[in-house]
Design an enzyme around this catalytic site. Structure first.
Site, PDB file in Angstrom:
ATOM      1  N   GLY A 154      -0.173   1.672   7.239  1.00  0.00           N
ATOM      2  CA  GLY A 154      -0.117   0.726   8.350  1.00  0.00           C
ATOM      3  C   GLY A 154       0.533  -0.612   8.018  1.00  0.00           C
ATOM      4  N   LYS A 155       1.386  -0.631   6.985  1.00  0.00           N
ATOM      5  CA  LYS A 155       2.049  -1.883   6.583  1.00  0.00           C
ATOM      6  C   LYS A 155       2.912  -2.454   7.701  1.00  0.00           C
ATOM      7  CE  LYS A 155       4.243   0.004   3.157  1.00  0.00           C
ATOM      8  NZ  LYS A 155       3.655   1.342   3.204  1.00  0.00           N
ATOM      9  N   PHE A 181       1.988   5.437   5.133  1.00  0.00           N
ATOM     10  CA  PHE A 181       1.009   5.692   6.202  1.00  0.00           C
ATOM     11  C   PHE A 181      -0.214   4.780   6.158  1.00  0.00           C
ATOM     12  CE2 PHE A 181       2.982   9.761   4.883  1.00  0.00           C
ATOM     13  CZ  PHE A 181       3.795   9.960   5.981  1.00  0.00           C
ATOM     14  N   GLU A 183      10.082  -3.000   4.162  1.00  0.00           N
ATOM     15  CA  GLU A 183      10.526  -2.047   3.131  1.00  0.00           C
ATOM     16  C   GLU A 183      11.229  -2.735   1.959  1.00  0.00           C
ATOM     17  OE1 GLU A 183       9.632   1.044   3.255  1.00  0.00           O
ATOM     18  OE2 GLU A 183       9.596   1.743   5.334  1.00  0.00           O
ATOM     19  N   GLN A 232      10.813  -2.709  -1.081  1.00  0.00           N
ATOM     20  CA  GLN A 232      11.036  -1.935  -2.322  1.00  0.00           C
ATOM     21  C   GLN A 232      12.432  -1.339  -2.379  1.00  0.00           C
ATOM     22  OE1 GLN A 232       9.154  -0.725   0.169  1.00  0.00           O
ATOM     23  NE2 GLN A 232       9.988   1.281   0.610  1.00  0.00           N
ATOM     24  N   CYS A 280      -9.060  14.935   1.742  1.00  0.00           N
ATOM     25  CA  CYS A 280     -10.514  14.743   1.826  1.00  0.00           C
ATOM     26  C   CYS A 280     -10.971  13.689   2.829  1.00  0.00           C
ATOM     27  CB  CYS A 280     -11.069  14.395   0.438  1.00  0.00           C
ATOM     28  SG  CYS A 280     -10.610  12.740  -0.117  1.00  0.00           S
ATOM     29  N   GLY A 339       0.842  -1.192   0.000  1.00  0.00           N
ATOM     30  CA  GLY A 339       0.000   0.000   0.000  1.00  0.00           C
ATOM     31  C   GLY A 339       0.879   1.245   0.000  1.00  0.00           C
TER      32      GLY A 339
HETATM   33 ZN   LIG Z   1      -8.675  12.830  -1.386  1.00  0.00          ZN
END
Ligand SMILES: [Zn+2]
Length: 190
Positions: free
Chosen positions: A18-19, A16, A87, A89, A146, A13
């Site tokens: 939560g991995k 931030f 991590e 990647q 949002c 994901g």
């Molecule tokens: Zn948004």
């Protein structure tokens, strides 16, 4: 501990989402189940503490920083049944073979990694790692604009969305990252 069938689990994901928190949760449960756990992280990730994996919320677990995927094999302790890799990647491409090799030997391998970079492009080994996994969990963060579920990592340089072609390191610039939804993820191009 007798080994059962091995498996490769991927937790992925945006930033931030939560991995690492989820990785630590699984590792703690494995420890309670009397599994022998060993955790590796790339030595370049100096966030928070050097010899720990640590979530943004403050949970942590002992981890060995390594410089290459080969060093995971070189430093693997006897009788380990659960291997965590944080991590992913940031590792070399050999990390996919190493993770699969350990799973083939009967270990439960749990890998975390960013699915995409700040541009929204696939990140390093993660597309292949995800394809080869037995189980994949793609977590969402919360969009900082949002409040909807966020699947992208927004890079901000001096407070403005980073350009697609910006170098990975910009000397002297103030940089930060935010979770954003698809609608609010901004990647201007020249
Ligand atoms: Zn948004």
């Amino acid at each position: 501990m007798t080994l059962t069938y091995g498996s490769l689990e991927v937790i992925t994901g945006s930033m931030f989402c939560g991995k690492t928190e989820e990785l630590i949760r699984r590792l703690r449960r494995a420890t309670i189940a009397k599994q022998k756990v060993q955790v590796f992280k790339p030595a370049i990730d100096n966030r928070y503490a050097y010899s720990k994996v640590m979530s943004h919320s403050g949970a942590d677990y002992q981890a060995l920083p390594v410089n290459s995927s080969q060093e995971i094999l070189d430093n693997l302790e006897p009788d380990v049944t659960v291997v965590g890799i944080d991590e992913a990647q940031f590792f070399d491409d050999g990390i996919v073979d190493v993770a699969n090799q350990l799973a083939d030997l009967g270990m439960r391998v749990i890998v975390t990694g960013l699915d995409t970079d700040f541009r929204g492009e696939p990140f390093g080994c993660m597309p292949v790692m995800t394809a080869k996994a037995d189980k994949v969990d793609k977590l969402a963060a919360i969009c900082m604009v949002c409040g909807e579920p966020a699947t992208r990592t927004q890079r901000l340089v001096n407070g403005k969305p980073a350009n697609y072609n910006d170098p990975i390191v910009i000397v002297g610039a103030s940089e930060m990252y935010e979770a954003r939804c698809r609608r609010h993820h901004e990647v201007p191009r020249d």
